[in-house]
Design a protein around this motif. Structure first.
Motif, PDB file in Angstrom:
ATOM      1  N   ASN A  31       0.824  -1.098   0.081  1.00 50.23           N
ATOM      2  CA  ASN A  31       0.060   0.171  -0.029  1.00 50.23           C
ATOM      3  C   ASN A  31       0.941   1.211   0.065  1.00 50.23           C
ATOM      4  OD1 ASN A  31      -1.285   2.192   1.837  1.00 50.23           O
ATOM      5  ND2 ASN A  31      -2.947   1.079   1.178  1.00 50.23           N
ATOM      6  N   TYR A  32       0.732   2.231  -0.896  1.00 49.11           N
ATOM      7  CA  TYR A  32       1.581   3.133  -1.026  1.00 49.11           C
ATOM      8  C   TYR A  32       1.647   3.949   0.117  1.00 49.11           C
ATOM      9  CZ  TYR A  32       2.095   2.211  -6.223  1.00 49.11           C
ATOM     10  OH  TYR A  32       2.189   1.479  -7.125  1.00 49.11           O
ATOM     11  N   GLN A  33       0.493   4.238   0.886  1.00 50.46           N
ATOM     12  CA  GLN A  33       0.558   5.106   1.848  1.00 50.46           C
ATOM     13  C   GLN A  33       1.281   4.626   3.130  1.00 50.46           C
ATOM     14  OE1 GLN A  33      -3.241   6.137   3.291  1.00 50.46           O
ATOM     15  NE2 GLN A  33      -2.564   7.753   4.591  1.00 50.46           N
ATOM     16  N   ALA A  34       1.222   3.363   3.290  1.00 50.68           N
ATOM     17  CA  ALA A  34       1.974   2.431   4.037  1.00 50.68           C
ATOM     18  C   ALA A  34       3.312   2.178   3.521  1.00 50.68           C
ATOM     19  CB  ALA A  34       1.531   1.236   4.447  1.00 50.68           C
ATOM     20  N   ARG A  35       3.657   2.418   2.485  1.00 48.64           N
ATOM     21  CA  ARG A  35       4.981   2.127   2.040  1.00 48.64           C
ATOM     22  C   ARG A  35       5.862   3.679   2.262  1.00 48.64           C
ATOM     23  NH1 ARG A  35       6.813   3.108  -3.253  1.00 48.64           N
ATOM     24  NH2 ARG A  35       5.719   5.047  -3.017  1.00 48.64           N
ATOM     25  N   ASN A  36       5.157   4.666   2.098  1.00 42.49           N
ATOM     26  CA  ASN A  36       5.923   6.080   2.325  1.00 42.49           C
ATOM     27  C   ASN A  36       6.195   6.312   3.728  1.00 42.49           C
ATOM     28  OD1 ASN A  36       5.282   6.740  -0.256  1.00 42.49           O
ATOM     29  ND2 ASN A  36       3.599   7.752  -0.135  1.00 42.49           N
ATOM     30  N   PHE A  37       5.323   6.003   4.763  1.00 43.95           N
ATOM     31  CA  PHE A  37       5.636   5.609   6.261  1.00 43.95           C
ATOM     32  C   PHE A  37       6.915   4.805   6.301  1.00 43.95           C
ATOM     33  CE2 PHE A  37       1.001   6.698   6.773  1.00 43.95           C
ATOM     34  CZ  PHE A  37       1.310   7.864   6.843  1.00 43.95           C
ATOM     35  N   SER A  40      10.021   6.593   5.483  1.00 44.08           N
ATOM     36  CA  SER A  40      10.550   7.579   6.447  1.00 44.08           C
ATOM     37  C   SER A  40      11.230   7.001   7.883  1.00 44.08           C
ATOM     38  CB  SER A  40       9.288   8.406   6.823  1.00 44.08           C
ATOM     39  OG  SER A  40       8.463   7.985   7.952  1.00 44.08           O
ATOM     40  N   MET A 109      -4.829   7.533  13.401  1.00 45.35           N
ATOM     41  CA  MET A 109      -5.363   6.909  12.180  1.00 45.35           C
ATOM     42  C   MET A 109      -5.872   5.961  12.150  1.00 45.35           C
ATOM     43  SD  MET A 109      -1.750   8.420   9.929  1.00 45.35           S
ATOM     44  CE  MET A 109      -2.596   7.991   8.282  1.00 45.35           C
ATOM     45  N   GLN A 113      -8.491   5.242   9.656  1.00 44.66           N
ATOM     46  CA  GLN A 113      -8.238   4.462   8.424  1.00 44.66           C
ATOM     47  C   GLN A 113      -8.041   2.994   8.968  1.00 44.66           C
ATOM     48  OE1 GLN A 113      -5.551   7.677   6.497  1.00 44.66           O
ATOM     49  NE2 GLN A 113      -5.534   6.052   5.044  1.00 44.66           N
ATOM     50  N   LEU A 116      -5.577   0.903   7.091  1.00 41.05           N
ATOM     51  CA  LEU A 116      -3.932   1.144   6.888  1.00 41.05           C
ATOM     52  C   LEU A 116      -3.031   0.237   7.783  1.00 41.05           C
ATOM     53  CD1 LEU A 116      -1.982   3.091   5.390  1.00 41.05           C
ATOM     54  CD2 LEU A 116      -2.186   4.584   7.317  1.00 41.05           C
ATOM     55  N   MET A 119       1.423   3.127  10.270  1.00 42.25           N
ATOM     56  CA  MET A 119       0.992   4.552  10.293  1.00 42.25           C
ATOM     57  C   MET A 119       1.876   5.215  11.481  1.00 42.25           C
ATOM     58  SD  MET A 119      -2.577   3.840  12.289  1.00 42.25           S
ATOM     59  CE  MET A 119      -2.972   2.532  11.517  1.00 42.25           C
TER      60      MET A 119
END
Length: 133
Positions: A31-37, A40, A109, A113, A116, A119
Motif C-alpha cells: 500500500n503506497y501510503q504505508a510504504r511512504n511511512f 521515513s 489514524m 483508516q 492502513l 501509520m
DNA sequence: GCCAACGTTGGC
DNA sequence: GCCAACGTTGGC
C-alpha cells in the motif's frame, strides 16, 4: 525519534513470534501510503505492534533496526520497501475499545483508516498506548 | 457471515 | 480519465 504503529494478524505473525525470532523483516506491505511511512523510518524509531482480528489490541513495542530497503518478497517489483524490526518489550494490552474511549486518542489514524497497516503515531499517542503516561 | 471502506483493474 | 466490477481488510 519517530513513533509508528504496525498492524499484524497474530495468527499470521504475532508479537510473541517477533520475540521468539529476535528480529524480523516487516515485509509484504503493498500500500503506497504505508510504504511512504516505511520509507521515513530510521533505525531506533519505536513501533507499537497492534494485533488485528480477534484480539484488536496493542500488545508490545518493537524498534526499527535497519534503514528501509527493497522488500525481498517482491524481488521483481522495486516499489515496495520493508525494514527490520526487533522486539523491545511487551506492554499491558491496550484494546481498540480503550482507544475509542480515550479522549486523547480520537485522532489517531487507526480509528480513521482502519485498513492502513503502517501509520505514524504522535509521541503523546505512543506514550498513552504504551502505558508510559 | 456480513458489511463498510478502500484499493486495484480493466473496459470504454 | 472515468467508472463499474472485483478483491481485500478488519470490525462487528
Amino acid at each position: 525519534m519517530q513513533y509508528f504503529l504496525l498492524k499484524t494478524e497474530p495468527e499470521t505473525f504475532s508479537f510473541d513470534d517477533l520475540v521468539s525470532k529476535g528480529k524480523e523483516h516487516w515485509d509484504g506491505v503493498r500500500n503506497y501510503q504505508a510504504r511512504n511511512f516505511i520509507q521515513s523510518m530510521q533505525p531506533g524509531d519505536l513501533c507499537l505492534i497492534y494485533h488485528s482480528g480477534k484480539e484488536k489490541a496493542v500488545v508490545g513495542i518493537a524498534a526499527v533496526d535497519s534503514l528501509p530497503y527493497p522488500d525481498p518478497t517482491s524481488p521483481d517489483d522495486p516499489r515496495w520497501l520493508c525494514v527490520d524490526v526487533i522486539p523491545v518489550k511487551p506492554i499491558a494490552v491496550f484494546s481498540l475499545e480503550q482507544i475509542k474511549n480515550h479522549i486523547d486518542l480520537q485522532d489517531i489514524m487507526l480509528l480513521k483508516q482502519s485498513r492502513l497497516s503502517v501509520m505514524p503515531l504522535s509521541k503523546k499517542a505512543f506514550e498513552i498506548l504504551s502505558g508510559g503516561v
